[in-house]
Design an enzyme around this catalytic site. Structure first.
Site, PDB file in Angstrom:
ATOM      1  N   GLY A  81      14.610  35.724 -22.212  1.00 30.41           N
ATOM      2  CA  GLY A  81      13.190  35.783 -22.564  1.00 30.41           C
ATOM      3  C   GLY A  81      12.980  35.970 -24.055  1.00 30.41           C
ATOM      4  O   GLY A  81      13.887  36.368 -24.778  1.00 30.41           O
ATOM      5  N   ARG A 147      16.632  29.930 -19.251  1.00 28.79           N
ATOM      6  CA  ARG A 147      17.312  30.740 -18.234  1.00 28.79           C
ATOM      7  C   ARG A 147      18.106  29.767 -17.378  1.00 28.79           C
ATOM      8  O   ARG A 147      17.974  28.558 -17.497  1.00 28.79           O
ATOM      9  CB  ARG A 147      16.293  31.497 -17.392  1.00 28.79           C
ATOM     10  CG  ARG A 147      15.485  32.508 -18.193  1.00 28.79           C
ATOM     11  CD  ARG A 147      14.851  33.500 -17.257  1.00 28.79           C
ATOM     12  NE  ARG A 147      13.878  34.344 -17.927  1.00 28.79           N
ATOM     13  CZ  ARG A 147      14.173  35.494 -18.508  1.00 28.79           C
ATOM     14  NH1 ARG A 147      15.409  35.940 -18.539  1.00 28.79           N
ATOM     15  NH2 ARG A 147      13.225  36.219 -19.062  1.00 28.79           N
ATOM     16  N   ASP A 203      13.380  45.594 -23.687  1.00 29.55           N
ATOM     17  CA  ASP A 203      13.317  46.812 -22.869  1.00 29.55           C
ATOM     18  C   ASP A 203      14.276  47.901 -23.353  1.00 29.55           C
ATOM     19  O   ASP A 203      14.236  49.015 -22.854  1.00 29.55           O
ATOM     20  CB  ASP A 203      13.690  46.495 -21.407  1.00 29.55           C
ATOM     21  CG  ASP A 203      12.683  45.581 -20.739  1.00 29.55           C
ATOM     22  OD1 ASP A 203      11.619  45.349 -21.337  1.00 29.55           O
ATOM     23  OD2 ASP A 203      12.966  45.109 -19.619  1.00 29.55           O
ATOM     24  N   GLY A 247       9.320  46.352 -19.068  1.00 29.53           N
ATOM     25  CA  GLY A 247      10.251  47.365 -18.572  1.00 29.53           C
ATOM     26  C   GLY A 247      10.584  47.055 -17.130  1.00 29.53           C
ATOM     27  O   GLY A 247       9.996  47.618 -16.214  1.00 29.53           O
ATOM     28  N   ILE A 353       2.971  40.343 -26.729  1.00 29.49           N
ATOM     29  CA  ILE A 353       3.924  41.207 -27.436  1.00 29.49           C
ATOM     30  C   ILE A 353       5.260  40.482 -27.642  1.00 29.49           C
ATOM     31  O   ILE A 353       5.825  40.496 -28.728  1.00 29.49           O
ATOM     32  CB  ILE A 353       4.123  42.534 -26.670  1.00 29.49           C
ATOM     33  CG1 ILE A 353       2.818  43.337 -26.679  1.00 29.49           C
ATOM     34  CG2 ILE A 353       5.268  43.335 -27.275  1.00 29.49           C
ATOM     35  CD1 ILE A 353       2.873  44.659 -25.921  1.00 29.49           C
TER      36      ILE A 353
HETATM   37  P1  ATP Z   1      16.222  39.044 -20.849  1.00 29.89           P
HETATM   38  O1  ATP Z   1      16.464  39.490 -19.451  1.00 29.89           O
HETATM   39  O2  ATP Z   1      16.041  40.153 -21.828  1.00 29.89           O
HETATM   40  O3  ATP Z   1      15.185  38.005 -20.977  1.00 29.89           O
HETATM   41  P2  ATP Z   1      18.817  37.908 -20.520  1.00 29.89           P
HETATM   42  O4  ATP Z   1      19.871  37.487 -21.480  1.00 29.89           O
HETATM   43  O5  ATP Z   1      19.212  38.964 -19.548  1.00 29.89           O
HETATM   44  O6  ATP Z   1      17.579  38.323 -21.377  1.00 29.89           O
HETATM   45  P3  ATP Z   1      18.728  35.902 -18.442  1.00 29.89           P
HETATM   46  O7  ATP Z   1      17.753  34.800 -18.244  1.00 29.89           O
HETATM   47  O8  ATP Z   1      18.956  36.855 -17.344  1.00 29.89           O
HETATM   48  O9  ATP Z   1      18.244  36.638 -19.767  1.00 29.89           O
HETATM   49  O10 ATP Z   1      20.146  35.274 -18.808  1.00 29.89           O
HETATM   50  C1  ATP Z   1      20.320  34.407 -19.936  1.00 29.89           C
HETATM   51  C2  ATP Z   1      21.365  33.377 -19.636  1.00 29.89           C
HETATM   52  O11 ATP Z   1      22.575  34.011 -19.175  1.00 29.89           O
HETATM   53  C3  ATP Z   1      20.959  32.397 -18.540  1.00 29.89           C
HETATM   54  O12 ATP Z   1      21.337  31.108 -18.918  1.00 29.89           O
HETATM   55  C4  ATP Z   1      21.715  32.886 -17.328  1.00 29.89           C
HETATM   56  O13 ATP Z   1      22.011  31.890 -16.411  1.00 29.89           O
HETATM   57  C5  ATP Z   1      22.982  33.466 -17.923  1.00 29.89           C
HETATM   58  N1  ATP Z   1      23.502  34.512 -17.037  1.00 29.89           N
HETATM   59  C6  ATP Z   1      22.798  35.524 -16.494  1.00 29.89           C
HETATM   60  N2  ATP Z   1      23.564  36.294 -15.698  1.00 29.89           N
HETATM   61  C7  ATP Z   1      24.801  35.737 -15.719  1.00 29.89           C
HETATM   62  C8  ATP Z   1      26.052  36.052 -15.086  1.00 29.89           C
HETATM   63  N3  ATP Z   1      26.179  37.108 -14.278  1.00 29.89           N
HETATM   64  N4  ATP Z   1      27.105  35.250 -15.351  1.00 29.89           N
HETATM   65  C9  ATP Z   1      26.988  34.175 -16.170  1.00 29.89           C
HETATM   66  N5  ATP Z   1      25.834  33.819 -16.793  1.00 29.89           N
HETATM   67  C10 ATP Z   1      24.760  34.581 -16.582  1.00 29.89           C
END
Ligand code: ATP
Ligand code: MG
Length: 429
Positions: A81, A147, A203, A247, A353
């Site tokens: 995000g 994502r 968060d 959050g 935000i």
């Molecule tokens: P936020 O949650 O703060 O927006 P994030 O990095 O957690 O950031 P996600 O969309 O959950 O955002 O993940 C970002 C990228 O990482 C996506 O392309 C997702 O597929 C990949 N990803 C998430 N979890 C895993 C996992 N367990 N193993 C491999 N790739 C992952």
């Protein structure tokens, strides 16, 4: 939680044989570390048991590095995000690589991990000094984000095809998990490609990292929303101003926003369960006292009150029910059945935000974090995320950083402070 020193060990691609091009710098020795726990009892117990106290490797420039700046190619990707400071982090990495180390091949991968999968057809862009010159003035990420899971094998194929030596992945827990998969695949293929994470989570919920960027900007911007909620609430008979803040699993933004605005009379976070009855009772007694009430709710709070969701986003994160809308509908209903006619105004500033440019402090923080990531990458560190611990920049092995999620400790200073500042009952169940 029992932790072992091995979990704090940082992986290194190979021997550092190249002299650093940096001059006029205080180099960091490999043995420079910062204690994980700094209380005397932990230290004493470790020493008495004859074990080394847990500690993080310090980030910073090494006198001898792994990659030759003249022959290194780097890539940057932003995932997950939006969060204030993404562009600052990208810019800092580019400037650190180009100006500090003299690297002249720095690619930006488009749209998150999709940019590492050839079949999407997203072309990488060359990140020149000019190209990143002013990007920190804008919110969002100039590289784009996405994502959705991508196969590590495809991603490493692309790294090999493009000849990338160091991949910088800016993102949250999901991104770090993805980056770790990439690092594992690199190891399987016996390649010397470094993977360095830069923690992005509005968060502030990444474990073993004290602060992530964007958080400070988010709390500052949340104040505009709570002030508007106060103006609305105090301008109406039995007024309620309800603000939903970010959050998902951790109530840090909500908690700090409640501390920062003395008009806030109630704060609801995922870590502290509540019932609708409990909330309405407390809101009504606040109205009795002040004539109005300002309530903050974190998006992941009170999920047990909502119908369980079986949906998830492209990255596999479970879609949460909307607690803000639920409370907006239910509080007036229940208050009315208690004989009080309330006027509730609901504010959800989340996307406004997330899309802000970083504030001054976050901007400065991103700059240092980006430089620390560059130092780590050039030194040949891999499978790590750069962090901050006791005001020192650190290298945190990714498996350690994603092993748990950082939560608000309801017996700790933040939450106890929120309870005192808002005057809300400790137990809202
Ligand atoms: P936020 O949650 O703060 O927006 P994030 O990095 O957690 O950031 P996600 O969309 O959950 O955002 O993940 C970002 C990228 O990482 C996506 O392309 C997702 O597929 C990949 N990803 C998430 N979890 C895993 C996992 N367990 N193993 C491999 N790739 C992952
Ligand atoms: Mg996440």
């Amino acid at each position: 939680m029992t932790l072992s020193p091995a979990e704090f060990e940082v992986a290194q691609l190979g021997e550092r044989t190249v002299a650093s091009p940096l001059s006029d710098t205080r180099f960091v020795a490999e043995s420079d570390r910062v204690l994980f726990r700094d209380d005397l009892a932990s230290l004493r117990s470790a020493l008495e048991n004859g074990v080394a106290p847990l500690s993080f490797e310090l980030a910073g420039p090494r006198e001898r590095i792994f990659f030759d700046p003249a022959n290194v190619k780097c890539a940057i990707v932003t995932c997950g995000g939006l969060c204030p400071g993404l562009n600052d982090a990208v810019r800092a990495i580019v400037i650190g690589l180009r100006d500090k180390y003299g690297v002249d091949d720095v690619l930006g991968l488009r749209f998150g991990f999709e940019g590492l999968v050839e079949s999407y057809g997203h072309k990488p862009v060359q990140l020149t000094r000019q190209r990143v010159g002013w990007i920190q003035e804008r919110g969002g990420t100039v590289l784009g984000t996405s994502r959705g899971a991508q196969p590590a094998t495809d991603m490493v194929d692309t790294l090999e095809r493009l000849g990338i030596d160091v991949l910088f992945a800016v993102g949250g827990d999901g991104t770090l998990k993805g980056a770790h998969e990439v690092a594992l695949e690199i190891r399987r293929r016996n390649l010397s490609i470094g993977v360095i994470g830069v923690p992005k989570t509005i968060d502030n919920d990444i474990s073993f990292v004290e602060t992530s960027f964007g958080f400070e900007t988010a709390v500052a911007a949340a104040r505009n929303a709570t002030q508007a909620a106060y103006v609305e609430a105090s301008g109406h008979r039995n007024g309620i101003g309800l603000v939903k803040l970010m959050g998902r699993d951790s109530g840090f933004i909500a908690g700090f926003a409640a501390l920062a605005d003395t008009h806030v009379g109630m704060c609801l976070i995922p870590e502290s369960p509540f019932s609708l009855d409990g909330v309405v009772r407390a809101v009504l007694s606040r109205i009795e006292l002040d004539g109005h009430a300002v309530v903050i709710v974190a998006e992941g709070a009170g999920q047990d009150l909502l119908a369980a969701s079986d949906q998830s986003d492209a990255s596999g994160n479970v879609r949460y029910g909307d607690i803000g809308v639920f409370l907006k509908e239910q509080i007036p209903k229940l208050a009315r059945s208690n004989g009080v006619d309330v006027s509730l105004k609901y504010i959800d500033p989340s996307y406004m935000i997330r899309s802000l440019p970083a504030n001054t402090r976050d901007a400065a923080f991103c700059q240092l974090l980006g430089f620390a990531a560059v130092d780590a990458g050039m030194a040949g560190k891999t499978d790590i995320v750069v962090g901050l611990w006791r005001r020192r920049f650190t290298h945190v092995p990714i498996p350690l950083a994603v092993s748990t999620r950082k939560k608000v400790n309801v017996d700790g200073r933040l939450w106890q402070g929120v309870l005192s500042a808002t005057g809300q009952p400790r137990d809202l169940r």
